[in-house]
Design a protein around this motif. Structure first.
Motif, mmCIF file in Angstrom:
data_model
loop_
_atom_site.group_PDB
_atom_site.id
_atom_site.type_symbol
_atom_site.label_atom_id
_atom_site.label_comp_id
_atom_site.label_asym_id
_atom_site.label_seq_id
_atom_site.Cartn_x
_atom_site.Cartn_y
_atom_site.Cartn_z
ATOM 1 N N LYS A 66 -66.145 50.267 -1.823
ATOM 2 C CA LYS A 66 -67.025 50.997 -1.329
ATOM 3 C C LYS A 66 -68.388 50.207 -0.197
ATOM 4 O O LYS A 66 -68.158 50.488 0.356
ATOM 5 C CB LYS A 66 -68.011 52.034 -1.598
ATOM 6 N N ILE A 67 -68.732 49.435 -0.716
ATOM 7 C CA ILE A 67 -69.926 49.038 0.080
ATOM 8 C C ILE A 67 -70.179 48.453 1.107
ATOM 9 O O ILE A 67 -70.361 48.116 1.874
ATOM 10 C CB ILE A 67 -70.407 48.006 -1.221
ATOM 11 N N ALA A 68 -68.387 47.844 1.381
ATOM 12 C CA ALA A 68 -68.041 47.195 2.234
ATOM 13 C C ALA A 68 -68.244 48.373 3.619
ATOM 14 O O ALA A 68 -68.182 47.671 4.798
ATOM 15 C CB ALA A 68 -66.775 46.006 2.593
ATOM 16 N N LEU A 69 -67.464 49.569 3.188
ATOM 17 C CA LEU A 69 -67.725 50.220 4.483
ATOM 18 C C LEU A 69 -68.811 51.295 4.278
ATOM 19 O O LEU A 69 -68.550 51.768 5.039
ATOM 20 C CB LEU A 69 -66.935 50.974 3.603
ATOM 21 N N MET A 70 -70.536 51.046 4.119
ATOM 22 C CA MET A 70 -71.647 51.681 3.955
ATOM 23 C C MET A 70 -71.823 50.582 5.220
ATOM 24 O O MET A 70 -71.680 49.174 5.866
ATOM 25 C CB MET A 70 -72.149 51.240 3.111
ATOM 26 N N ASN A 89 -66.778 36.685 -6.140
ATOM 27 C CA ASN A 89 -65.781 35.396 -5.988
ATOM 28 C C ASN A 89 -64.955 37.557 -5.132
ATOM 29 O O ASN A 89 -64.730 36.685 -4.310
ATOM 30 C CB ASN A 89 -65.360 35.170 -6.895
ATOM 31 N N MET A 90 -65.318 37.861 -5.338
ATOM 32 C CA MET A 90 -64.513 39.516 -5.474
ATOM 33 C C MET A 90 -65.161 39.750 -3.914
ATOM 34 O O MET A 90 -64.901 40.469 -2.960
ATOM 35 C CB MET A 90 -64.726 40.596 -6.220
ATOM 36 N N ALA A 91 -66.528 39.732 -3.439
ATOM 37 C CA ALA A 91 -67.175 40.210 -2.640
ATOM 38 C C ALA A 91 -66.861 39.314 -1.598
ATOM 39 O O ALA A 91 -66.005 39.624 -0.496
ATOM 40 C CB ALA A 91 -68.551 40.236 -3.014
ATOM 41 N N ARG A 92 -66.267 38.092 -2.050
ATOM 42 C CA ARG A 92 -65.583 37.370 -0.852
ATOM 43 C C ARG A 92 -64.664 37.096 -0.124
ATOM 44 O O ARG A 92 -64.341 37.438 0.690
ATOM 45 C CB ARG A 92 -65.948 35.013 -1.332
ATOM 46 N N SER A 93 -63.944 37.765 -1.266
ATOM 47 C CA SER A 93 -62.861 37.930 -0.705
ATOM 48 C C SER A 93 -62.472 39.763 0.171
ATOM 49 O O SER A 93 -61.031 40.098 0.645
ATOM 50 C CB SER A 93 -61.619 38.472 -2.080
ATOM 51 N N LEU A 94 -62.982 39.785 -0.305
ATOM 52 C CA LEU A 94 -63.489 40.977 0.117
ATOM 53 C C LEU A 94 -64.048 41.321 1.733
ATOM 54 O O LEU A 94 -64.586 42.353 2.201
ATOM 55 C CB LEU A 94 -64.309 42.721 -0.860
ATOM 56 N N GLY A 95 -64.077 40.145 2.198
ATOM 57 C CA GLY A 95 -65.367 39.801 3.391
ATOM 58 C C GLY A 95 -67.074 40.268 3.131
ATOM 59 O O GLY A 95 -67.117 40.718 4.207
ATOM 60 N N LEU A 96 -67.784 40.453 2.005
ATOM 61 C CA LEU A 96 -68.645 40.795 2.001
ATOM 62 C C LEU A 96 -69.610 39.549 1.457
ATOM 63 O O LEU A 96 -70.643 39.322 1.361
ATOM 64 C CB LEU A 96 -68.720 41.670 0.889
ATOM 65 N N ILE A 97 -69.269 38.626 2.501
ATOM 66 C CA ILE A 97 -70.081 36.774 2.072
ATOM 67 C C ILE A 97 -69.623 36.195 3.795
ATOM 68 O O ILE A 97 -68.567 36.111 4.215
ATOM 69 C CB ILE A 97 -69.013 35.803 1.003
ATOM 70 N N GLY A 98 -70.867 36.909 4.234
ATOM 71 C CA GLY A 98 -70.941 36.273 5.529
ATOM 72 C C GLY A 98 -72.215 36.608 6.416
ATOM 73 O O GLY A 98 -73.370 36.481 5.787
#
Length: 149
Positions: A66-70, A89-98
């Motif tokens: 949900k955060i990734a879509l905000m 680690n979960m954030a990285r897997s969802l593309g929230l690290i970058g």
């Protein structure tokens, strides 16, 4: 929370997302963060509380998705060391690290790194790249000392 707010204010970010543990520690920390942000004309645009004790990884994954879509790209992690790396680690897997995201952690990452030096050679190092960490206690102590003089 003062140091985190100063970083947010310095870069002129106005909205942050708070990920925290839903207990007194987490709620009080996020309340302090919200108060300090309001003083600088900022706000917490979304709060993602996690239950302590029964950490459900599907719930965390859903919240991170949900955060990734905000719109806001500044994420403050106010969580315990026991599962901070798993959240990253979960954030990285969802593309929230970058480069398009900013991750600010309070003090738990310093605790994890100090207590487990083997992390410097593991996958965890990829998860924490670019995280602004653990400046809160040092910054507060210095600020208090300066105002006392």
């Amino acid at each position: 929370m003062f140091a985190v707010v100063e970083i947010v204010d310095h870069f002129q970010w106005r909205d942050v997302i708070a990920i925290y543990i839903d207990d007194d520690y987490g709620r009080n920390g996020v309340a302090a963060l919200g108060d300090k942000l309001a003083e600088k004309r900022g706000k917490i645009s979304y709060k993602a509380p996690f239950r302590l004790g029964k950490v459900i990884w599907e719930e965390i994954n859903s919240a991170l998705f949900k955060i990734a879509l905000m719109e806001s790209r500044v994420i403050v992690l106010h969580i315990y060391p026991s599962f901070g790396l798993q959240v990253l680690n979960m954030a990285r897997s969802l593309g929230l690290i970058g480069t398009s995201y900013v991750r600010l952690v309070i003090d738990w990452l310093s605790t994890v790194l100090d207590s487990n030096p083997s992390l410097f050679t593991t996958q965890a190092m990829n998860d924490i790249q670019g995280v602004v960490r653990g400046i809160l206690s040092t910054f507060q102590r210095t600020t208090v000392q300066k105002t006392a003089l």
